[in-house]
Design a protein around this motif. Structure first.
Motif, PDB file in Angstrom:
ATOM      1  N   GLU A  99      -0.401  -7.683  -6.905  1.00 22.51           N
ATOM      2  CA  GLU A  99      -1.299  -6.759  -7.608  1.00 22.51           C
ATOM      3  C   GLU A  99      -1.751  -5.636  -6.690  1.00 22.51           C
ATOM      4  O   GLU A  99      -1.819  -4.479  -7.090  1.00 22.51           O
ATOM      5  CB  GLU A  99      -2.502  -7.510  -8.164  1.00 22.51           C
ATOM      6  CG  GLU A  99      -2.170  -8.373  -9.356  1.00 22.51           C
ATOM      7  CD  GLU A  99      -3.361  -9.184  -9.842  1.00 22.51           C
ATOM      8  OE1 GLU A  99      -4.415  -9.200  -9.175  1.00 22.51           O
ATOM      9  OE2 GLU A  99      -3.233  -9.815 -10.908  1.00 22.51           O
ATOM     10  N   SER A 100      -2.045  -5.970  -5.448  1.00 24.17           N
ATOM     11  CA  SER A 100      -2.473  -4.975  -4.469  1.00 24.17           C
ATOM     12  C   SER A 100      -1.371  -3.961  -4.208  1.00 24.17           C
ATOM     13  O   SER A 100      -1.620  -2.751  -4.142  1.00 24.17           O
ATOM     14  CB  SER A 100      -2.887  -5.673  -3.176  1.00 24.17           C
ATOM     15  OG  SER A 100      -3.264  -4.735  -2.216  1.00 24.17           O
ATOM     16  N   ASN A 101      -0.136  -4.435  -4.068  1.00 25.89           N
ATOM     17  CA  ASN A 101       0.992  -3.536  -3.833  1.00 25.89           C
ATOM     18  C   ASN A 101       1.231  -2.620  -5.026  1.00 25.89           C
ATOM     19  O   ASN A 101       1.473  -1.426  -4.860  1.00 25.89           O
ATOM     20  CB  ASN A 101       2.259  -4.339  -3.517  1.00 25.89           C
ATOM     21  CG  ASN A 101       2.198  -4.997  -2.163  1.00 25.89           C
ATOM     22  OD1 ASN A 101       1.442  -4.588  -1.281  1.00 25.89           O
ATOM     23  ND2 ASN A 101       2.988  -6.035  -1.984  1.00 25.89           N
ATOM     24  N   LEU A 102       1.177  -3.163  -6.232  1.00 24.45           N
ATOM     25  CA  LEU A 102       1.365  -2.363  -7.432  1.00 24.45           C
ATOM     26  C   LEU A 102       0.264  -1.315  -7.554  1.00 24.45           C
ATOM     27  O   LEU A 102       0.522  -0.150  -7.858  1.00 24.45           O
ATOM     28  CB  LEU A 102       1.389  -3.250  -8.680  1.00 24.45           C
ATOM     29  CG  LEU A 102       1.556  -2.516 -10.017  1.00 24.45           C
ATOM     30  CD1 LEU A 102       2.847  -1.715 -10.060  1.00 24.45           C
ATOM     31  CD2 LEU A 102       1.491  -3.513 -11.161  1.00 24.45           C
ATOM     32  N   ASN A 103      -0.961  -1.707  -7.306  1.00 26.54           N
ATOM     33  CA  ASN A 103      -2.086  -0.776  -7.358  1.00 26.54           C
ATOM     34  C   ASN A 103      -1.903   0.356  -6.349  1.00 26.54           C
ATOM     35  O   ASN A 103      -2.183   1.517  -6.651  1.00 26.54           O
ATOM     36  CB  ASN A 103      -3.403  -1.511  -7.127  1.00 26.54           C
ATOM     37  CG  ASN A 103      -4.584  -0.623  -7.423  1.00 26.54           C
ATOM     38  OD1 ASN A 103      -4.649   0.009  -8.477  1.00 26.54           O
ATOM     39  ND2 ASN A 103      -5.517  -0.560  -6.489  1.00 26.54           N
ATOM     40  N   ALA A 104      -1.436   0.034  -5.156  1.00 23.83           N
ATOM     41  CA  ALA A 104      -1.211   1.058  -4.134  1.00 23.83           C
ATOM     42  C   ALA A 104      -0.168   2.074  -4.596  1.00 23.83           C
ATOM     43  O   ALA A 104      -0.344   3.283  -4.409  1.00 23.83           O
ATOM     44  CB  ALA A 104      -0.778   0.403  -2.823  1.00 23.83           C
ATOM     45  N   VAL A 105       0.885   1.610  -5.222  1.00 23.91           N
ATOM     46  CA  VAL A 105       1.919   2.511  -5.728  1.00 23.91           C
ATOM     47  C   VAL A 105       1.352   3.414  -6.827  1.00 23.91           C
ATOM     48  O   VAL A 105       1.557   4.625  -6.831  1.00 23.91           O
ATOM     49  CB  VAL A 105       3.133   1.718  -6.267  1.00 23.91           C
ATOM     50  CG1 VAL A 105       4.088   2.621  -7.035  1.00 23.91           C
ATOM     51  CG2 VAL A 105       3.858   1.019  -5.123  1.00 23.91           C
ATOM     52  N   ILE A 106       0.632   2.834  -7.763  1.00 21.22           N
ATOM     53  CA  ILE A 106       0.083   3.589  -8.891  1.00 21.22           C
ATOM     54  C   ILE A 106      -0.956   4.609  -8.438  1.00 21.22           C
ATOM     55  O   ILE A 106      -0.995   5.731  -8.927  1.00 21.22           O
ATOM     56  CB  ILE A 106      -0.510   2.631  -9.947  1.00 21.22           C
ATOM     57  CG1 ILE A 106       0.630   1.877 -10.634  1.00 21.22           C
ATOM     58  CG2 ILE A 106      -1.356   3.370 -10.973  1.00 21.22           C
ATOM     59  CD1 ILE A 106       0.163   0.751 -11.533  1.00 21.22           C
ATOM     60  N   GLU A 107      -1.794   4.242  -7.497  1.00 18.24           N
ATOM     61  CA  GLU A 107      -2.880   5.124  -7.076  1.00 18.24           C
ATOM     62  C   GLU A 107      -2.458   6.164  -6.036  1.00 18.24           C
ATOM     63  O   GLU A 107      -3.138   7.165  -5.862  1.00 18.24           O
ATOM     64  CB  GLU A 107      -4.051   4.301  -6.534  1.00 18.24           C
ATOM     65  CG  GLU A 107      -4.769   3.500  -7.599  1.00 18.24           C
ATOM     66  CD  GLU A 107      -5.401   4.338  -8.707  1.00 18.24           C
ATOM     67  OE1 GLU A 107      -5.667   5.549  -8.514  1.00 18.24           O
ATOM     68  OE2 GLU A 107      -5.640   3.784  -9.789  1.00 18.24           O
ATOM     69  N   ASN A 108      -1.363   5.954  -5.360  1.00 15.28           N
ATOM     70  CA  ASN A 108      -0.940   6.879  -4.305  1.00 15.28           C
ATOM     71  C   ASN A 108       0.259   7.707  -4.733  1.00 15.28           C
ATOM     72  O   ASN A 108       1.258   7.807  -4.032  1.00 15.28           O
ATOM     73  CB  ASN A 108      -0.629   6.095  -3.017  1.00 15.28           C
ATOM     74  CG  ASN A 108      -1.892   5.538  -2.418  1.00 15.28           C
ATOM     75  OD1 ASN A 108      -2.798   6.279  -2.067  1.00 15.28           O
ATOM     76  ND2 ASN A 108      -1.968   4.217  -2.328  1.00 15.28           N
ATOM     77  N   THR A 109       0.134   8.313  -5.891  1.00 17.70           N
ATOM     78  CA  THR A 109       1.180   9.177  -6.426  1.00 17.70           C
ATOM     79  C   THR A 109       0.530  10.427  -7.004  1.00 17.70           C
ATOM     80  O   THR A 109      -0.656  10.424  -7.335  1.00 17.70           O
ATOM     81  CB  THR A 109       1.999   8.449  -7.520  1.00 17.70           C
ATOM     82  OG1 THR A 109       3.007   9.333  -7.986  1.00 17.70           O
ATOM     83  CG2 THR A 109       1.128   8.013  -8.682  1.00 17.70           C
ATOM     84  N   ASP A 110       1.313  11.487  -7.104  1.00 14.98           N
ATOM     85  CA  ASP A 110       0.821  12.713  -7.735  1.00 14.98           C
ATOM     86  C   ASP A 110       0.959  12.667  -9.250  1.00 14.98           C
ATOM     87  O   ASP A 110       0.559  13.584  -9.938  1.00 14.98           O
ATOM     88  CB  ASP A 110       1.583  13.924  -7.205  1.00 14.98           C
ATOM     89  CG  ASP A 110       1.206  14.260  -5.775  1.00 14.98           C
ATOM     90  OD1 ASP A 110       0.106  13.883  -5.335  1.00 14.98           O
ATOM     91  OD2 ASP A 110       2.025  14.903  -5.085  1.00 14.98           O
ATOM     92  N   ALA A 111       1.529  11.602  -9.769  1.00 18.65           N
ATOM     93  CA  ALA A 111       1.773  11.470 -11.209  1.00 18.65           C
ATOM     94  C   ALA A 111       0.563  10.886 -11.918  1.00 18.65           C
ATOM     95  O   ALA A 111      -0.249  10.187 -11.323  1.00 18.65           O
ATOM     96  CB  ALA A 111       2.981  10.569 -11.441  1.00 18.65           C
ATOM     97  N   PHE A 112       0.464  11.200 -13.206  1.00 13.49           N
ATOM     98  CA  PHE A 112      -0.493  10.523 -14.076  1.00 13.49           C
ATOM     99  C   PHE A 112       0.219   9.274 -14.586  1.00 13.49           C
ATOM    100  O   PHE A 112       1.270   9.369 -15.199  1.00 13.49           O
ATOM    101  CB  PHE A 112      -0.888  11.384 -15.278  1.00 13.49           C
ATOM    102  CG  PHE A 112      -1.496  12.712 -14.918  1.00 13.49           C
ATOM    103  CD1 PHE A 112      -1.081  13.863 -15.548  1.00 13.49           C
ATOM    104  CD2 PHE A 112      -2.491  12.799 -13.966  1.00 13.49           C
ATOM    105  CE1 PHE A 112      -1.640  15.093 -15.233  1.00 13.49           C
ATOM    106  CE2 PHE A 112      -3.050  14.018 -13.645  1.00 13.49           C
ATOM    107  CZ  PHE A 112      -2.634  15.174 -14.267  1.00 13.49           C
ATOM    108  N   ILE A 113      -0.351   8.127 -14.367  1.00  9.59           N
ATOM    109  CA  ILE A 113       0.265   6.884 -14.825  1.00  9.59           C
ATOM    110  C   ILE A 113      -0.749   6.134 -15.677  1.00  9.59           C
ATOM    111  O   ILE A 113      -1.897   5.958 -15.270  1.00  9.59           O
ATOM    112  CB  ILE A 113       0.721   6.015 -13.637  1.00  9.59           C
ATOM    113  CG1 ILE A 113       1.777   6.772 -12.826  1.00  9.59           C
ATOM    114  CG2 ILE A 113       1.271   4.677 -14.134  1.00  9.59           C
ATOM    115  CD1 ILE A 113       2.250   6.034 -11.605  1.00  9.59           C
ATOM    116  N   TYR A 114      -0.294   5.734 -16.869  1.00 10.35           N
ATOM    117  CA  TYR A 114      -1.171   4.948 -17.726  1.00 10.35           C
ATOM    118  C   TYR A 114      -0.344   4.084 -18.657  1.00 10.35           C
ATOM    119  O   TYR A 114       0.852   4.281 -18.816  1.00 10.35           O
ATOM    120  CB  TYR A 114      -2.130   5.839 -18.520  1.00 10.35           C
ATOM    121  CG  TYR A 114      -1.510   6.802 -19.499  1.00 10.35           C
ATOM    122  CD1 TYR A 114      -1.362   6.466 -20.832  1.00 10.35           C
ATOM    123  CD2 TYR A 114      -1.126   8.067 -19.088  1.00 10.35           C
ATOM    124  CE1 TYR A 114      -0.834   7.367 -21.743  1.00 10.35           C
ATOM    125  CE2 TYR A 114      -0.598   8.974 -19.987  1.00 10.35           C
ATOM    126  CZ  TYR A 114      -0.454   8.618 -21.308  1.00 10.35           C
ATOM    127  OH  TYR A 114       0.071   9.516 -22.214  1.00 10.35           O
TER     128      TYR A 114
END
Length: 124
Positions: A12-27
């Motif tokens: 979960e921590s790794n996935l969160n890091a990927v989602i939060e450390n991008t210039d993209a809007f992810i939802y």
């Protein structure tokens, strides 16, 4: 049991890091078009540009209906396609206050067997 919990927390921590450390809007959205989760970039942008505070359960069409009702059916068609497993990719110029910006959209879905929904993933 503790080892499995640790693996889950690490994942979960790794996935969160990927989602939060991008210039993209992810939802992700459920089948009723309500936000399940989203990254901080989307949350901040919605607040800054539109004065909208999103939260889990907020229906994306509440936003679209208020700010761009003429595009309601177009976005509904896009989301339905993605929720049904199609990959939907396109470019679109989006008006923002005093200017407009060209975005690349990619919608796809993934099925989580434990749940009864197919969230949509957006990368811009």
């Amino acid at each position: 049991m503790i080892r499995a919990e640790q693996k889950l927390l690490t994942s979960e921590s790794n996935l969160n890091a990927v989602i939060e450390n991008t210039d993209a809007f992810i939802y992700s959205l459920d089948r009723e078009f309500r936000f399940i989760t989203y990254n901080a970039k989307l949350e901040k942008t919605m607040q800054e540009l539109y004065g909208i505070t999103i939260s889990p359960g907020y229906n994306v069409f509440d936003f679209i209906g208020e700010f761009n009702p003429t595009e309601f059916s177009e976005w509904q068609r896009i989301y339905v396609k993605a929720l049904n497993g199609e990959i939907v990719q396109f470019e679109k110029r989006v008006p923002q206050r005093q200017f407009s910006q060209l975005y690349q959209f990619l919608y796809s879905s993934y099925l989580r067997k434990r749940y009864r929904y197919r969230p949509v993933l957006l990368r811009q």
